[in-house]
Design a protein around this motif. Structure first.
Motif, PDB file in Angstrom:
ATOM      1  N   GLN A  12       0.333  -1.153  -0.053  1.00 13.28           N
ATOM      2  CA  GLN A  12      -0.562  -0.168  -0.071  1.00 13.28           C
ATOM      3  C   GLN A  12       0.577   0.971  -0.108  1.00 13.28           C
ATOM      4  O   GLN A  12       0.183   2.046  -0.176  1.00 13.28           O
ATOM      5  N   ARG A  13       2.018   1.074  -0.376  1.00 13.10           N
ATOM      6  CA  ARG A  13       3.189   2.381   0.098  1.00 13.10           C
ATOM      7  C   ARG A  13       2.981   3.036  -0.897  1.00 13.10           C
ATOM      8  O   ARG A  13       2.893   2.533  -2.589  1.00 13.10           O
ATOM      9  N   ARG A  14       3.531   4.548  -1.179  1.00 15.59           N
ATOM     10  CA  ARG A  14       3.915   5.395  -2.069  1.00 15.59           C
ATOM     11  C   ARG A  14       2.279   5.906  -3.115  1.00 15.59           C
ATOM     12  O   ARG A  14       1.436   5.428  -4.136  1.00 15.59           O
ATOM     13  N   ARG A  15       0.910   5.210  -2.609  1.00 18.24           N
ATOM     14  CA  ARG A  15      -0.578   5.716  -2.836  1.00 18.24           C
ATOM     15  C   ARG A  15      -1.044   6.694  -2.093  1.00 18.24           C
ATOM     16  O   ARG A  15      -2.082   6.959  -1.834  1.00 18.24           O
ATOM     17  N   GLY A  16      -0.242   7.762  -1.049  1.00 22.28           N
ATOM     18  CA  GLY A  16      -0.806   8.533  -0.014  1.00 22.28           C
ATOM     19  C   GLY A  16      -1.480   8.293   0.826  1.00 22.28           C
ATOM     20  O   GLY A  16      -2.047   8.820   1.430  1.00 22.28           O
ATOM     21  N   LEU A  59       8.273  12.848   3.960  1.00 21.52           N
ATOM     22  CA  LEU A  59       6.811  13.325   4.420  1.00 21.52           C
ATOM     23  C   LEU A  59       6.966  13.950   4.470  1.00 21.52           C
ATOM     24  O   LEU A  59       6.303  15.207   4.699  1.00 21.52           O
ATOM     25  N   ALA A  96      12.567   8.548   3.635  1.00 21.11           N
ATOM     26  CA  ALA A  96      11.172   8.014   2.713  1.00 21.11           C
ATOM     27  C   ALA A  96      10.019   9.217   4.195  1.00 21.11           C
ATOM     28  O   ALA A  96       9.590  10.006   3.682  1.00 21.11           O
ATOM     29  N   THR A 102      -0.335   9.490   4.105  1.00 21.18           N
ATOM     30  CA  THR A 102      -0.449  10.295   3.957  1.00 21.18           C
ATOM     31  C   THR A 102      -2.194  11.458   4.762  1.00 21.18           C
ATOM     32  O   THR A 102      -2.654  11.770   5.445  1.00 21.18           O
TER      33      THR A 102
END
Length: 304
Positions: A247-251, A286, A282, A254
């Motif tokens: 599920q990483r790098r999908r927002g 962020l 990373a 945030t």
């Protein structure tokens, strides 16, 4: 006679002063013309740029709109100095206890020997180390001995959390303590309002939230994304942020942070803070995008 306004681009209103749409979200100072021909300065955060004008939030004193054609000079300026940034490291770290009420505490002067049960099958360093910041009220040698004795009685390896490269670290190393080897971390701060402005929240998923007194757990994607926050006065501690690799790098991180900040803001939080490992590039990137800045660095020392 006032200076004449700088020539400006027809499309963006950007003049030789270097201002333009890119300064939205930044703190700037602008000199602009008044109707009587004189000039004045205004300082604040640029919140909008377009339709022939820019808008400044004057640090909590309300917005002001300036016609681009009236801009004489302007430039970005450093962010307003935060009173929170001058708070001693120890005072910030003490807010940890609001998130971990199960942590037991034994004071040694201003130092605190901490112990807590395993979480997820492992002992967390922050909950099972001496917060060695401030004045222990005795010699460093005696304080070291008392820390070691406390953990030996618990059957645990003695650990101490210190400010990295500070006097206490140097002194304890001289007594035989060593760097734990992993886990150097940065304590980062941000204003809650500023961090929320920096968020680009696009998740339509309704989060699962568990609220217990002054603590909140948020879960998304059936638990693949999670985070926690605890409130201590107007300080909001963010911790235990986890995103499964798929599920990483999908927002989603945030989105989870946004939910935690929103909850904290609704409860009166003004300052958000967190620990992030110093080599987690990373995560550092962020948090920096959200306005977090490093207050101090931490290191864990071990007695072997």
């Amino acid at each position: 006679m006032p200076d004449a306004p700088e020539p400006q681009s027809h499309e963006t209103g950007m003049g030789r002063h270097g201002l333009g749409p890119h300064v939205v979200g930044q703190r700037i100072v602008v000199r602009h013309l008044l109707p009587d021909g004189s000039a004045t300065d205004v300082l604040g955060t640029c919140t909008a740029w377009g339709d022939g004008a820019l808008t400044l939030d004057r640090d909590g004193h309300g917005p002001v709109v300036v016609a681009l054609s009236d801009v004489v000079t302007g430039k970005p300026v450093p962010p307003r100095a935060s009173v929170r940034a001058r708070v001693p490291a120890r005072d910030i770290e003490l807010h940890t206890f609001a998130g971990w009420p199960e942590v037991t505490r034994e004071p040694i002067g201003e130092w605190v020997v901490r112990s807590s049960p395993p979480i997820g099958g492992r002992l967390l360093k922050r909950g099972n180390s001496a917060l060695a910041m401030g004045d222990p009220g005795t010699s460093l040698d005696e304080a070291s001995t008392r820390v070691r004795s406390s953990y030996e009685l618990l059957g645990r390896t003695p650990l101490a959390q210190v400010e990295r490269d500070g006097e206490v670290e140097s002194g304890l190393r001289g007594l035989g303590w060593e760097a734990f080897g992993v886990g150097d971390s940065a304590t980062m701060l941000a204003g809650v309002a500023g961090a929320m402005r920096a968020l680009h929240r696009g998740s339509a998923e309704e989060p699962e939230v568990i609220e217990q007194d002054d603590r909140l757990t948020v879960r998304l994607r059936d638990g693949a994304v999670s985070g926690e926050a605890s409130l201590d006065g107007d300080w909001l501690c963010l911790h235990s942020l986890h995103v499964e690799p798929a599920q990483r790098r999908r927002g989603w991180a945030t989105s989870a942070i946004g939910e935690l900040l929103d909850w904290g803001a609704s409860r009166g939080a003004r300052t958000a803070w967190l620990h992030v490992e110093s080599d987690n590039e990373a995560a550092l990137a962020l948090y920096e995008r959200l306005g977090f800045r490093t207050h101090h660095l931490n290191r864990y020392l071990v007695w072997r």
